[in-house]
Motif scaffolding. Sequence first.
Motif, mmCIF file in Angstrom:
data_model
loop_
_atom_site.group_PDB
_atom_site.id
_atom_site.type_symbol
_atom_site.label_atom_id
_atom_site.label_comp_id
_atom_site.label_asym_id
_atom_site.label_seq_id
_atom_site.Cartn_x
_atom_site.Cartn_y
_atom_site.Cartn_z
ATOM 1 N N CYS A 1 29.070 36.003 23.202
ATOM 2 C CA CYS A 1 29.197 36.241 24.638
ATOM 3 C C CYS A 1 29.482 37.706 24.900
ATOM 4 C CB CYS A 1 30.306 35.370 25.227
ATOM 5 S SG CYS A 1 31.916 35.609 24.428
ATOM 6 N N ASN A 2 29.146 38.132 26.073
ATOM 7 C CA ASN A 2 29.388 39.499 26.504
ATOM 8 C C ASN A 2 29.684 39.512 27.997
ATOM 9 O OD1 ASN A 2 28.893 40.676 23.996
ATOM 10 N ND2 ASN A 2 27.630 42.275 24.857
ATOM 11 N N PHE A 3 30.354 40.570 28.414
ATOM 12 C CA PHE A 3 30.388 40.864 29.834
ATOM 13 C C PHE A 3 29.073 41.551 30.194
ATOM 14 C CE2 PHE A 3 35.141 41.189 29.143
ATOM 15 C CZ PHE A 3 35.431 40.011 29.820
ATOM 16 N N LEU A 4 28.665 41.376 31.428
ATOM 17 C CA LEU A 4 27.462 42.033 31.927
ATOM 18 C C LEU A 4 27.818 42.765 33.209
ATOM 19 C CD1 LEU A 4 24.347 42.498 31.903
ATOM 20 C CD2 LEU A 4 24.160 40.427 33.303
ATOM 21 N N LEU B 1 30.654 42.213 37.969
ATOM 22 C CA LEU B 1 30.969 41.805 36.603
ATOM 23 C C LEU B 1 30.591 40.344 36.387
ATOM 24 C CD1 LEU B 1 32.308 42.527 33.866
ATOM 25 C CD2 LEU B 1 34.457 41.655 34.821
ATOM 26 N N TYR B 2 29.770 40.118 35.374
ATOM 27 C CA TYR B 2 29.349 38.779 34.992
ATOM 28 C C TYR B 2 29.843 38.468 33.588
ATOM 29 C CZ TYR B 2 25.926 38.867 38.844
ATOM 30 O OH TYR B 2 25.319 38.942 40.075
ATOM 31 N N HIS B 3 29.896 37.187 33.285
ATOM 32 C CA HIS B 3 30.104 36.750 31.908
ATOM 33 C C HIS B 3 28.798 36.142 31.434
ATOM 34 C CE1 HIS B 3 31.235 33.488 28.960
ATOM 35 N NE2 HIS B 3 31.580 34.600 28.350
ATOM 36 N N GLN C 1 23.264 31.952 29.870
ATOM 37 C CA GLN C 1 23.885 31.597 31.138
ATOM 38 C C GLN C 1 24.775 32.746 31.585
ATOM 39 O OE1 GLN C 1 26.035 27.986 30.407
ATOM 40 N NE2 GLN C 1 24.193 26.720 30.356
ATOM 41 N N ARG C 2 24.648 33.117 32.846
ATOM 42 C CA ARG C 2 25.515 34.155 33.396
ATOM 43 C C ARG C 2 26.349 33.570 34.526
ATOM 44 N NH1 ARG C 2 22.416 38.948 36.392
ATOM 45 N NH2 ARG C 2 21.303 39.075 34.424
ATOM 46 N N GLU C 3 27.577 34.048 34.588
ATOM 47 C CA GLU C 3 28.513 33.591 35.616
ATOM 48 C C GLU C 3 29.149 34.818 36.256
ATOM 49 O OE1 GLU C 3 32.796 31.232 35.968
ATOM 50 O OE2 GLU C 3 31.790 31.453 34.037
ATOM 51 N N GLU D 1 42.215 39.286 38.573
ATOM 52 C CA GLU D 1 41.849 37.896 38.875
ATOM 53 C C GLU D 1 40.543 37.464 38.193
ATOM 54 O OE1 GLU D 1 43.743 35.801 40.988
ATOM 55 O OE2 GLU D 1 45.269 37.355 40.932
ATOM 56 N N ILE D 2 40.490 37.597 36.878
ATOM 57 C CA ILE D 2 39.349 37.098 36.105
ATOM 58 C C ILE D 2 39.732 35.729 35.533
ATOM 59 C CG2 ILE D 2 37.797 37.521 34.161
ATOM 60 C CD1 ILE D 2 38.468 40.479 34.378
ATOM 61 N N THR D 3 38.809 34.786 35.594
ATOM 62 C CA THR D 3 39.050 33.461 35.022
ATOM 63 C C THR D 3 37.991 33.162 33.967
ATOM 64 O OG1 THR D 3 39.996 32.647 37.096
ATOM 65 C CG2 THR D 3 39.298 31.003 35.490
#
Length: 297
Positions: free
Chosen positions: A5-8, A23-25, A33-35, A109-111
């Motif tokens: 996984c990476n941040f995007l 910022l995506y995960h 899958q991106r969130e 506030e990152i979850t």
Amino acid sequence: MRYFCNFLAAINRVSEHEVQFDLYHLLKRRDEQRELLKPGVSLPRHYFDFLLHSGVLEVEAAESYEPSTLQSAAIGMNIKSLGSNVLFDMCFSAQTYKLWQNADAFIEEITLPADIFEEYVYRLGAISRFRYLGRIEDPIVATELGENDMIEFKRDFLYSKNGIIKTVVAFANSNNGNLFLGISDEGEIIGVNQELEQYGDPDKYILALTQYIQDKTTPMLTPFPKISLKKVGDKHVVAIFVEVGSELICGLDKNGEKYVAIRTNNRSVIVKDPHQIGEIYVKRKLGSEISRRLGLL
């Protein structure tokens, strides 16, 4: 289990000193899958580039992005809630010991799922802490637990001033702690109603308590203790939550002389040994684990 996984970062704007992005995960499986974690994040370029160089961040931009030369950085994960998902702030500083008190930048506030969160902590070599570990807001729960290394009771404010400062200093130098005013040493809720009547206004009472703690501690407590008024039946109790700091905190006695206190079991104890005070100072500045690794403790 290791996760791919990476941040995007979907870059919106780049200036000389700052990058603004969404910022995506990105979870890399067969079907990526991106969130979206956080829209409209702004981060100083050297911290943004540190994430790039660390291999945990990918970039998506209309034009190619050229990172700057790698600069040193420290990253801290300030955990706010813990469970199957972790809610946290990502803190950035040039030096490790400044993370909790003087961070330069934040992504708040990152979850993330707990296992994914742990993966990022591992890959970044980040330091994590549970900011509100041990916080107790309910006086009844506190009385059921009794006084211990994280809980202390005082009957009042006006006649317990010196003990209040010693306890606040001890918690700040040792561990997160809860101080309740309006509870006897035996755990009986007696309230501070009479003191509230003397001040005529709850806000004035809390302000006086806040000002007294500010005046009798040095350097200034950062973050400052959380002070709130709780009601149990018809009785009011003051709850003070003190977070352990990275600075060595001193109290000021009635003559204005400095003293250091620490928490030992269920007592706040004044420390006079210069060597022990030195150890406390090193721990506050570098953290216990780093201090041990460097052979300073």
